[in-house]
Design a protein around this motif. Structure first.
Motif, PDB file in Angstrom:
ATOM      1  N   LEU A 106       1.052  -0.964  -0.105  1.00 36.99           N
ATOM      2  CA  LEU A 106      -0.206   0.249  -0.098  1.00 36.99           C
ATOM      3  C   LEU A 106       1.034   1.016  -0.067  1.00 36.99           C
ATOM      4  N   VAL A 107       0.369   2.326  -0.614  1.00 34.60           N
ATOM      5  CA  VAL A 107       0.906   3.108  -0.694  1.00 34.60           C
ATOM      6  C   VAL A 107       0.592   4.103   0.059  1.00 34.60           C
ATOM      7  N   ILE A 108       0.792   4.933   0.685  1.00 33.02           N
ATOM      8  CA  ILE A 108      -0.508   6.246   1.697  1.00 33.02           C
ATOM      9  C   ILE A 108      -0.730   6.976   0.611  1.00 33.02           C
ATOM     10  N   GLN A 109       0.131   7.844  -0.313  1.00 36.05           N
ATOM     11  CA  GLN A 109      -0.294   8.604  -1.113  1.00 36.05           C
ATOM     12  C   GLN A 109      -0.693   8.716  -1.994  1.00 36.05           C
ATOM     13  N   GLN A 110      -1.175   7.348  -2.258  1.00 33.93           N
ATOM     14  CA  GLN A 110      -2.095   6.450  -3.858  1.00 33.93           C
ATOM     15  C   GLN A 110      -3.943   6.223  -2.918  1.00 33.93           C
ATOM     16  N   VAL A 111      -3.394   5.761  -1.363  1.00 36.00           N
ATOM     17  CA  VAL A 111      -4.790   5.735  -0.502  1.00 36.00           C
ATOM     18  C   VAL A 111      -5.109   6.457  -0.479  1.00 36.00           C
ATOM     19  N   GLY A 112      -5.114   7.612  -0.629  1.00 38.76           N
ATOM     20  CA  GLY A 112      -5.872   8.975   0.440  1.00 38.76           C
ATOM     21  C   GLY A 112      -5.028   9.235   2.276  1.00 38.76           C
ATOM     22  N   GLY A 113      -4.480   9.112   2.061  1.00 36.88           N
ATOM     23  CA  GLY A 113      -4.040   9.216   3.982  1.00 36.88           C
ATOM     24  C   GLY A 113      -3.850   8.523   4.399  1.00 36.88           C
ATOM     25  N   THR A 114      -3.341   8.533   6.083  1.00 33.15           N
ATOM     26  CA  THR A 114      -2.763   7.731   6.328  1.00 33.15           C
ATOM     27  C   THR A 114      -4.512   6.599   7.010  1.00 33.15           C
ATOM     28  N   THR A 115      -5.516   7.796   7.151  1.00 30.96           N
ATOM     29  CA  THR A 115      -6.753   6.828   7.882  1.00 30.96           C
ATOM     30  C   THR A 115      -7.586   5.676   6.719  1.00 30.96           C
ATOM     31  N   ASN A 116      -7.250   6.267   5.556  1.00 38.43           N
ATOM     32  CA  ASN A 116      -7.721   5.014   4.383  1.00 38.43           C
ATOM     33  C   ASN A 116      -6.727   4.312   5.062  1.00 38.43           C
ATOM     34  N   THR A 117      -5.597   4.655   4.590  1.00 40.27           N
ATOM     35  CA  THR A 117      -4.813   3.144   4.326  1.00 40.27           C
ATOM     36  C   THR A 117      -4.576   2.447   5.762  1.00 40.27           C
ATOM     37  N   ILE A 118      -4.948   3.075   6.953  1.00 45.20           N
ATOM     38  CA  ILE A 118      -5.147   2.139   8.811  1.00 45.20           C
ATOM     39  C   ILE A 118      -6.155   1.312   8.025  1.00 45.20           C
ATOM     40  N   GLU A 119      -7.856   1.992   7.286  1.00 48.77           N
ATOM     41  CA  GLU A 119      -8.613   1.009   7.465  1.00 48.77           C
ATOM     42  C   GLU A 119      -8.253  -0.599   6.238  1.00 48.77           C
ATOM     43  N   LYS A 120      -7.718   0.451   5.174  1.00 57.90           N
ATOM     44  CA  LYS A 120      -6.834  -1.370   4.094  1.00 57.90           C
ATOM     45  C   LYS A 120      -6.183  -2.110   4.390  1.00 57.90           C
ATOM     46  N   GLY A 121      -5.100  -1.491   5.269  1.00 57.03           N
ATOM     47  CA  GLY A 121      -4.292  -2.541   5.419  1.00 57.03           C
ATOM     48  C   GLY A 121      -4.702  -2.955   6.714  1.00 57.03           C
ATOM     49  N   ILE A 122      -5.651  -3.324   7.497  1.00 60.86           N
ATOM     50  CA  ILE A 122      -5.709  -3.723   8.519  1.00 60.86           C
ATOM     51  C   ILE A 122      -7.293  -4.605   7.358  1.00 60.86           C
ATOM     52  N   GLU A 123      -7.369  -4.469   6.462  1.00 59.81           N
ATOM     53  CA  GLU A 123      -8.454  -5.295   5.920  1.00 59.81           C
ATOM     54  C   GLU A 123      -7.411  -6.593   5.145  1.00 59.81           C
ATOM     55  N   GLU A 124      -6.314  -6.037   4.652  1.00 59.77           N
ATOM     56  CA  GLU A 124      -5.613  -6.960   4.346  1.00 59.77           C
ATOM     57  C   GLU A 124      -4.818  -8.022   5.061  1.00 59.77           C
ATOM     58  N   ALA A 125      -4.772  -6.721   5.933  1.00 54.85           N
ATOM     59  CA  ALA A 125      -4.095  -8.234   6.726  1.00 54.85           C
ATOM     60  C   ALA A 125      -4.861  -8.895   7.151  1.00 54.85           C
ATOM     61  N   ASN A 126      -5.535  -8.618   7.684  1.00 47.37           N
ATOM     62  CA  ASN A 126      -6.859 -10.561   8.169  1.00 47.37           C
ATOM     63  C   ASN A 126      -6.840 -10.945   7.141  1.00 47.37           C
ATOM     64  N   LYS A 127      -6.944 -10.767   5.831  1.00 43.26           N
ATOM     65  CA  LYS A 127      -6.927 -11.075   4.895  1.00 43.26           C
ATOM     66  C   LYS A 127      -5.804 -12.558   4.361  1.00 43.26           C
ATOM     67  N   MET A 128      -4.827 -11.393   4.498  1.00 44.95           N
ATOM     68  CA  MET A 128      -3.900 -12.363   4.636  1.00 44.95           C
ATOM     69  C   MET A 128      -3.030 -13.669   5.607  1.00 44.95           C
ATOM     70  N   VAL A 129      -3.422 -12.943   6.888  1.00 45.32           N
ATOM     71  CA  VAL A 129      -3.616 -13.693   8.343  1.00 45.32           C
ATOM     72  C   VAL A 129      -3.769 -15.137   7.945  1.00 45.32           C
ATOM     73  N   ASN A 130      -4.784 -14.736   7.676  1.00 41.57           N
ATOM     74  CA  ASN A 130      -5.477 -16.975   7.246  1.00 41.57           C
ATOM     75  C   ASN A 130      -5.360 -17.327   6.422  1.00 41.57           C
ATOM     76  N   ALA A 131      -4.467 -16.577   5.308  1.00 43.36           N
ATOM     77  CA  ALA A 131      -4.068 -16.815   3.757  1.00 43.36           C
ATOM     78  C   ALA A 131      -2.616 -17.782   4.556  1.00 43.36           C
TER      79      ALA A 131
END
Length: 313
Positions: A106-131
């Motif tokens: 993820l790239v913070i400047q592309q995702v749209g800031g810190t809050t969006n990156t954290i939200e998207k990061g948690i969502e993606e990380a949760n999928k990866m933990v299971n995988a």
């Protein structure tokens, strides 16, 4: 005792199965930490480099970050970049992906800031933990890369005994990495570039007069699944990726620093009993491989510092 670990697709063996949120630059370290803190068995590092670096210094930072992603204890990597740093998040992701690990970025400047990156990061990380969830399988001590850190204050007579202990450990363990300042005790030790992944078995020496945290960081980047730290002074440094086994070499530091110490070897060390120390250490290493938390893991110690070659602009 049977040893159990995680056998990766590239044949490497992990003794932990972490999802690493890897900041490519200091500006994304806080965001990465907030993603990691939201989920169990997810870790991050406080990267203070990756910006305003050039030449060999930038190369070393890239090599060290890549090494953390490649460490066998890491089952998957989510790289978080800012977007204007010297270390390219996509390039880093592609390098780690060559190991056949699950990788995303993820790239913070592309995702749209810190809050969006954290939200998207948690969502993606949760999928990866299971995988990356997988069962442990039988492994061997020869699959292990062991880092050795020795406090500078330890006297010569103790170093002689410890060097014999390390030789005994190296007979069973595939790779042993020692600090460069102790290479004279090991005639067959080979030089290892700081943070470079080890590909052949043997004893290696790395770095020069570094602090313990920078030394541990380089060893983890080189593939150490666990580290033994012989301490005279009581340094609590630990790693979120590779368990650090603390061994006190004098009774006083054990009494003061007991919550950090996994094994007190002061008595057999005073008796020059390398045989007893070796067997005790192999027992602790075996337990650590099999999932018993070290004191540094219990205390959730997570230290990280890349050795700098040049001043940062």
């Amino acid at each position: 005792m049977a040893l159990k670990g995680y056998i990766r697709e590239n044949g490497q063996v992990g003794i932990r199965n972490k999802l690493l949120i890897l900041p490519s630059v200091l500006c994304s370290s806080s965001t990465s930490a907030q993603i990691a803190d939201a989920l169990p068995n997810v870790v991050s590092i406080a990267n203070q480099a990756g910006c305003a670096q050039v030449g060999d210094d930038l190369t070393q930072t890239e090599r060290t970050l890549m090494g953390f992603g490649l460490n066998p204890n890491v089952g998957g990597v989510l790289i978080v970049g800012l977007g204007c740093e010297g270390v390219n998040p996509l390039g880093l992701a592609n390098k780690v992906a060559e190991s056949k690990k699950l990788v995303d970025y993820l790239v913070i400047q592309q995702v749209g800031g810190t809050t969006n990156t954290i939200e998207k990061g948690i969502e993606e990380a949760n999928k990866m933990v299971n995988a990356i969830d997988e069962p442990k399988r039988n492994v061997d001590l020869s699959d292990i890369c062991l880092g050795i850190v020795i406090d500078n204050s330890i006297e010569e007579s103790k170093l002689i005994v410890l060097s014999k202990v390390i030789e005994v450990l190296s007979d069973s363990i595939g790779v042993v990495i020692i600090p460069k300042r102790h290479q004279s005790y090991f005639s067959d030790a080979k030089e290892l570039v700081y943070g470079k992944t080890v590909t052949e078995k043997g004893i290696y020496y790395t770095a020069s007069e570094l602090g313990n945290v920078a030394l541990m960081t380089g060893m983890v980047a080189s593939g150490a699944q666990t580290i033994i730290h012989f301490t005279e002074d009581g340094d609590p440094a630990g790693s979120s990726i590779s368990p650090v086994i603390k061994c006190s070499v004098n009774e006083d530091i054990f009494e003061i620093f007991w919550e950090h110490i996994d094994l007190d070897i002061s008595a057999p060390l005073a008796q020059n009993n390398e045989s007893l120390i070796s067997s005790q250490l192999l027992s602790v290493v075996t337990n650590t491989i099999n999932g018993i938390d070290t004191k540094s893991e219990m205390l959730e110690l997570n230290d990280f510092a890349i050795h700098r070659i040049l001043p940062t602009f």
